[in-house]
Write a protein that holds these residues in place. Structure first.
Motif, PDB file in Angstrom:
ATOM      1  N   PRO A 702       0.796  -1.238   0.000  1.00 59.28           N
ATOM      2  CA  PRO A 702       0.000   0.000   0.000  1.00 59.28           C
ATOM      3  C   PRO A 702       0.822   1.278   0.000  1.00 59.28           C
ATOM      4  N   GLU A 703       2.045   1.244   0.518  1.00 56.34           N
ATOM      5  CA  GLU A 703       2.829   2.479   0.535  1.00 56.34           C
ATOM      6  C   GLU A 703       3.214   2.924  -0.866  1.00 56.34           C
ATOM      7  N   PHE A 704       3.057   2.047  -1.876  1.00 56.99           N
ATOM      8  CA  PHE A 704       3.311   2.427  -3.265  1.00 56.99           C
ATOM      9  C   PHE A 704       2.073   3.040  -3.919  1.00 56.99           C
ATOM     10  N   ASP A 705       0.944   3.083  -3.212  1.00 58.01           N
ATOM     11  CA  ASP A 705      -0.300   3.605  -3.775  1.00 58.01           C
ATOM     12  C   ASP A 705      -0.374   5.124  -3.620  1.00 58.01           C
ATOM     13  N   HIS A 706      -1.166   5.734  -4.491  1.00 57.67           N
ATOM     14  CA  HIS A 706      -1.488   7.159  -4.402  1.00 57.67           C
ATOM     15  C   HIS A 706      -2.983   7.288  -4.666  1.00 57.67           C
ATOM     16  N   ASP A 707      -3.750   7.070  -3.614  1.00 58.08           N
ATOM     17  CA  ASP A 707      -5.203   7.018  -3.742  1.00 58.08           C
ATOM     18  C   ASP A 707      -5.776   8.283  -4.351  1.00 58.08           C
ATOM     19  N   ASP A 708      -5.168   9.446  -4.028  1.00 53.20           N
ATOM     20  CA  ASP A 708      -5.715  10.707  -4.515  1.00 53.20           C
ATOM     21  C   ASP A 708      -5.628  10.823  -6.032  1.00 53.20           C
ATOM     22  N   LEU A 709      -4.758  10.039  -6.659  1.00 53.28           N
ATOM     23  CA  LEU A 709      -4.615  10.063  -8.113  1.00 53.28           C
ATOM     24  C   LEU A 709      -5.195   8.812  -8.768  1.00 53.28           C
ATOM     25  N   GLY A 710      -5.864   7.977  -7.986  1.00 55.98           N
ATOM     26  CA  GLY A 710      -6.422   6.747  -8.532  1.00 55.98           C
ATOM     27  C   GLY A 710      -5.392   5.678  -8.820  1.00 55.98           C
ATOM     28  N   GLU A 728      -0.305  -5.471   8.909  1.00 49.98           N
ATOM     29  CA  GLU A 728       0.584  -5.969   7.860  1.00 49.98           C
ATOM     30  C   GLU A 728       0.906  -4.843   6.882  1.00 49.98           C
ATOM     31  N   ASP A 729       2.140  -4.804   6.364  1.00 54.20           N
ATOM     32  CA  ASP A 729       2.520  -3.763   5.410  1.00 54.20           C
ATOM     33  C   ASP A 729       2.422  -4.223   3.969  1.00 54.20           C
ATOM     34  N   GLY A 786      -0.559 -12.357   4.742  1.00 54.85           N
ATOM     35  CA  GLY A 786      -0.849 -11.002   5.175  1.00 54.85           C
ATOM     36  C   GLY A 786      -2.138 -10.433   4.629  1.00 54.85           C
ATOM     37  N   VAL A 787      -3.012 -11.275   4.080  1.00 56.50           N
ATOM     38  CA  VAL A 787      -4.223 -10.813   3.399  1.00 56.50           C
ATOM     39  C   VAL A 787      -5.368 -10.691   4.390  1.00 56.50           C
ATOM     40  N   GLY A 788      -6.019  -9.518   4.367  1.00 53.18           N
ATOM     41  CA  GLY A 788      -7.254  -9.349   5.121  1.00 53.18           C
ATOM     42  C   GLY A 788      -8.463  -9.643   4.267  1.00 53.18           C
ATOM     43  N   SER A 789      -8.403  -9.219   2.995  1.00 49.39           N
ATOM     44  CA  SER A 789      -9.507  -9.472   2.067  1.00 49.39           C
ATOM     45  C   SER A 789      -9.009  -9.382   0.643  1.00 49.39           C
ATOM     46  N   THR A 806     -15.132 -25.699  -5.260  1.00 45.38           N
ATOM     47  CA  THR A 806     -14.297 -26.071  -4.121  1.00 45.38           C
ATOM     48  C   THR A 806     -13.167 -25.059  -3.973  1.00 45.38           C
ATOM     49  N   ILE A 807     -13.009 -24.518  -2.763  1.00 51.17           N
ATOM     50  CA  ILE A 807     -11.945 -23.546  -2.479  1.00 51.17           C
ATOM     51  C   ILE A 807     -10.992 -24.173  -1.472  1.00 51.17           C
ATOM     52  N   GLU A 808      -9.762 -24.373  -1.903  1.00 51.47           N
ATOM     53  CA  GLU A 808      -8.720 -24.899  -1.027  1.00 51.47           C
ATOM     54  C   GLU A 808      -7.805 -23.739  -0.646  1.00 51.47           C
ATOM     55  N   ALA A 809      -7.731 -23.431   0.634  1.00 49.10           N
ATOM     56  CA  ALA A 809      -7.013 -22.234   1.063  1.00 49.10           C
ATOM     57  C   ALA A 809      -5.945 -22.569   2.096  1.00 49.10           C
ATOM     58  N   ASP A 810      -4.878 -21.792   2.041  1.00 50.27           N
ATOM     59  CA  ASP A 810      -3.823 -21.848   3.053  1.00 50.27           C
ATOM     60  C   ASP A 810      -3.476 -20.400   3.382  1.00 50.27           C
ATOM     61  N   SER A 811      -3.875 -19.923   4.553  1.00 56.12           N
ATOM     62  CA  SER A 811      -3.711 -18.521   4.911  1.00 56.12           C
ATOM     63  C   SER A 811      -2.985 -18.396   6.238  1.00 56.12           C
ATOM     64  N   ASP A 812      -2.150 -17.358   6.346  1.00 56.14           N
ATOM     65  CA  ASP A 812      -1.427 -17.149   7.597  1.00 56.14           C
ATOM     66  C   ASP A 812      -2.233 -16.345   8.608  1.00 56.14           C
ATOM     67  N   GLY A 813      -3.505 -16.121   8.302  1.00 54.59           N
ATOM     68  CA  GLY A 813      -4.391 -15.432   9.224  1.00 54.59           C
ATOM     69  C   GLY A 813      -5.802 -15.428   8.669  1.00 54.59           C
ATOM     70  N   PRO A 814      -6.774 -14.993   9.462  1.00 54.14           N
ATOM     71  CA  PRO A 814      -8.160 -14.951   8.967  1.00 54.14           C
ATOM     72  C   PRO A 814      -8.281 -13.974   7.801  1.00 54.14           C
TER      73      PRO A 814
END
Length: 843
Positions: A702-710, A728-729, A786-789, A806-814
């Motif tokens: 996210p630190e590479f994003d510039h939301d104000d410019l889309g 998470e960063d 590091g994924v929230g959504s 069928t969704i097979e998932a391996d996540s390091d958090g919810p």
């Protein structure tokens, strides 16, 4: 008040995943300077250096940021005092500087954007649009009119004899004169009418125009004049020049040797050149390298390779730089160009005690061979800002070739004829959606205006009736959109001809913005504009660039991997910070240097070389699964030490991604100087952007994003809206669809050697057919770090919404995964660890 046309400028609502940022979609805006007031109807041409007749109007479109006046100094002479845009390798030929009064001139106040003419019942109407106008009377415009140029009884010899005689005397001959008055002096262009305006007033042949014949619109940057002249259906020759207005003397403001807060600078000591910053009707501005390479290459490359290392050898260690910072403000004070950091003739460390600069200049003076000079060049590169001919002829006081013969018969008939090139290098202008200010910011090295330039090379072999491939070619640090046609024309032509592709060269708003924020936005806004002129085949787009442009190619492809099929960076550092790539992100440059003295918000306190928020492509290598890469680097490159690129290639190798890194026995500049590109264009010619790949890997930072410019880099292909979990960063999604079956390619490591364009050794990874394959089945595998959504577009992944999934998932958090399709959306909650979930049918 002007109401900017904005209808249709917003991108359409998404029904499928969108490749690239919002800036790539929707219609162009119409900023005020492109609007038409009463009486004017033609759309702007927006092809620079071109003209047209459109339904009763004559239009000339000038270049932008070409307002640099006369050539008064050699490149090795001390430049005049005055603030200006940096860039050692993109210096203009002209040497004029604006007064240090940004609220009045914005360092761009005499930049002609457009000239128009049309017949009226009461005379001839003219409209002059400037690129920047902050005050109505800051600029002065003179239109010279030669009514005799098209008369049947005047021969070419007559016209030349009159021009020669008037150039010698500067006085009136018959009804014409080459000294236009108003402090302009002899311009070598014979006219019998002189229309001069300073925005709030105007005169025709020394007599004031009535107030109802003069108007100025500061918001539109437009001056309108109506001259009580009757051309009938004749052809009249027109000249147009722009400078600054001196209200105290009712004349063009004279240019002093050095600029200050009130006066422009850059003229010779004896004031020999006219006070003109910009000249209209320049249809043949040259571009090209002015170096004799056969003599220059062997010795110059040695100088270039040794200069940076000589400077660094002065220091026992990196901390010595910090120890000596107390002296830095004094030694930097005389540095005219903030981007001289990469000037091979001068190092900012030279004043610390080295005498290498004088030694270099002595050496260069002995062997530097430039066309038409004796040892010392007038400028490095011809046409860096498309004003070389302008600067040369202003210095000679001969503007006779810069004219437009306006056919008033064609205007009365309503003729429509656009004189626009259909092949070769085409210079275009586009209107930005964003407001960054006005003119030029020489402290942050940014072009602020709404109208921005770019080039496109159109090979004659390209069939413009069909969608054409495109190669984005990003410029180097200290350069501009004309870098490659000027310095490396074979690069442009070889890529274009081999790929049978449009070669797209954006300006990116400055010489050193490192393809972040405004620069990244410019790439996609200019691309959006390009697609209003040419049909681009989005499935065959690739990206390349040299030095900082190579970095730009890497970081842009990694942020937008669904936009590019291949990447060819040449001597590009993997990170903006010079310490991060060689140390594999273990060390970074101290913020005192990076964010304070040499960069940061608004520019560095001493000068600006680094971006406001430095980025690092090493952090995004996971995203390049479907963007094969050919990297070229010099084994003795002191500016981009080989350890950085090999660390980058090592990460690609660890992912099993396709790439090849070629190492040449060269420094940072040799590949550019020899301008030979064997194998590179052929590599790009095979570019293919996968439309629905079975496996998608995307990491969001996210630190590479510039939301104000889309500019939000949150996904690619059929995985979008990736959001990190709290704390998470970054967030990484690795998704595989088994709808059509999938097997992991066999990643084979290899080494090779070759001799084109130089001897090289190479290592890389290529893909072979997978040894095993799973499916087809209606199943989706997700590995999340590091994924929230995140969102998965089901149909674009090839999955069947009418069957159970069928969704097979391996996540390091919810995490929450949103399934999206014609059915709407369906959220699936995943717990930490491995899980298997069945959903649907979703239809």
């Amino acid at each position: 008040m002007s109401e900017e046309s904005s209808g249709g400028t917003d991108p359409p609502a998404r029904e499928t995943p969108q490749a690239g940022p919002d800036a790539l979609y929707g219609a162009n805006p119409t900023p005020p300077q492109l609007e038409n007031g009463p009486g004017w109807e033609a759309d702007p041409l927006l092809f620079a250096g071109c003209d047209a007749y459109v339904d009763g109007e004559y239009l000339y479109q000038d270049y932008v940021y070409d307002d640099h006046g006369a050539d008064t100094r050699s490149v090795l002479e001390q430049p005049p005092d005055g603030d200006h845009l940096g860039g050692f390798y993109s210096r203009p030929t002209g040497d004029y500087r604006y007064p240090s009064d940004p609220d009045t001139y914005a360092y761009n106040g005499a930049d002609l954007l457009e000239f128009r003419a049309r017949s009226t019942d009461d005379g001839v109407a003219y409209r002059i649009t400037l690129n920047t106008m902050l005050e109505p009377d800051a600029a002065a415009v003179a239109v010279g009119i030669d009514t005799q140029c098209g008369t049947a009884d005047e021969t070419d010899d007559d016209r030349q004899r009159d021009t020669d005689r008037q150039s010698d005397t500067g006085r009136q001959t018959d009804d014409r004169r080459t000294d236009w008055g108003y402090g302009l002096g002899d311009l070598g262009a014979p006219v019998d009418h002189r229309l001069v305006t300073w925005g709030t007033g105007a005169e025709l042949d020394g007599e004031p125009l009535d107030s109802d014949r003069v108007s100025v619109d500061v918001e539109r940057n437009q001056i309108e004049l109506e001259a009580p002249l009757d051309p009938g259906e004749e052809t009249w020759r027109h000249y147009c020049v722009v400078g600054l207005w001196d209200d105290d003397n009712d004349a063009f403001q004279q240019v002093a040797p050095d600029a200050d807060d009130e006066r422009p600078g850059g003229n010779a000591q004896r004031g020999g050149a006219p006070p003109i910053f910009n000249v209209g009707f320049r249809f043949e501005e040259p571009m090209g390298r002015n170096v004799d390479l056969d003599t220059l290459v062997p010795r110059l490359t040695t100088v270039l390779a040794n200069a940076p290392s000589d400077a660094l050898d002065e220091l026992d260690g990196p901390l010595e730089i910090v120890d000596r910072l107390d002296d830095l403000p004094n030694l930097i004070g005389d540095l005219d160009d903030s981007l001289d950091l990469l000037n091979p003739l001068e190092s900012p460390l030279t004043p610390l005690g080295s005498s290498s600069l004088s030694d270099l200049l002595d050496e260069l003076d002995r062997f530097w061979l430039f066309n038409g000079t004796e040892g010392i060049p007038r400028v490095l590169g011809v046409g860096n800002w498309r004003e070389h001919r302008q600067a040369t002829k202003l210095a000679e006081r001969d503007l006779s070739e810069f004219h437009a013969d306006v056919d008033f018969g064609a205007l009365r008939e309503g003729t429509t004829e656009r004189n626009v090139p259909d092949s070769g290098v085409v210079s275009c202008l586009y209107p930005s959606r964003e407001e960054f200010g006005d003119g030029v910011d020489p402290f942050a090295n940014v072009l602020r205006g709404r109208i921005q330039p770019y080039n496109v090379y159109v090979p004659e072999s390209v069939d413009l009736e069909e969608p054409a491939p495109m190669v984005a070619m990003l410029h180097s640090l200290g350069n501009c959109y004309n870098q490659y046609p000027v310095w490396m024309s074979n690069y442009v032509e070889d890529v274009g001809e081999t790929c049978e592709a449009l070669v797209f060269m954006p300006q990116t708003r400055g010489p050193g913005l490192w393809y972040s924020r405004e620069a990244e936005l410019d790439v996609f806004e200019a691309w959006r504009d390009l697609e209003t002129r040419f049909d681009v085949d989005r499935s065959r787009v690739s990206i390349t660039g040299y030095s900082m442009g190579g970095y730009g190619a890497i970081i842009t492809a990694a942020k937008h991997p669904d936009c590019f099929g291949r990447c060819f960076p040449v001597v590009g550092p993997p990170a903006e910070d010079p310490l991060e790539a060689p140390t594999n992100n273990m060390l970074a440059t101290p913020s005192l240097l990076f964010d304070g003295l040499f960069g940061g918000e608004g520019g560095g306190r001493l000068f600006t070389v680094f971006d406001e928020e430095p980025e690092n492509a090493l952090r995004l290598t996971e995203n390049l699964r479907h963007v094969p890469m050919l990297l070229w680097h010099g084994g003795t490159d002191p500016l981009v030490p080989l350890l950085g690129p090999t660390n980058y290639a090592g990460r690609l190798r660890s992912h099993g991604y396709r790439h090849q890194i070629d190492v040449f026995p060269s420094d940072h500049f040799l590949l550019a100087l020899q301008d030979r590109w064997d194998r590179g264009p052929e590599y790009l010619a095979e570019a293919a952007v996968p439309q629905r790949p079975a496996r998608v890997t995307y990491k969001r930072v996210p630190e590479f994003d510039h939301d104000d410019l889309g500019l939000v880099h949150d996904g690619a292909h059929w995985v979008t809206d990736v959001e990190p979990r709290a704390g998470e960063d970054s967030a990484l999604v690795d998704a595989t669809s088994f709808a059509d079956g999938y097997g992991e390619p066999d990643a084979e490591r290899y080494t090779t050697t070759g001799s084109k364009p130089l001897a090289y050794t190479a290592t890389g990874v290529r893909w072979n057919e997978p040894e095993t394959e799973r499916g087809p089945e209606n199943a989706l595998a997700l590995d999340l770090e590091g994924v929230g959504s995140a969102t998965v577009w089901i149909e674009e992944a090839g999955l069947d919404v009418d069957e159970e999934l069928t969704i097979e998932a391996d996540s390091d958090g919810p995490a929450t995964v949103t399934l999206r399709g014609p059915f709407g959306t369906h959220d699936v909650s995943l717990r930490e660890g491995e899980s298997e979930t069945t959903v649907g049918p979703l239809a």
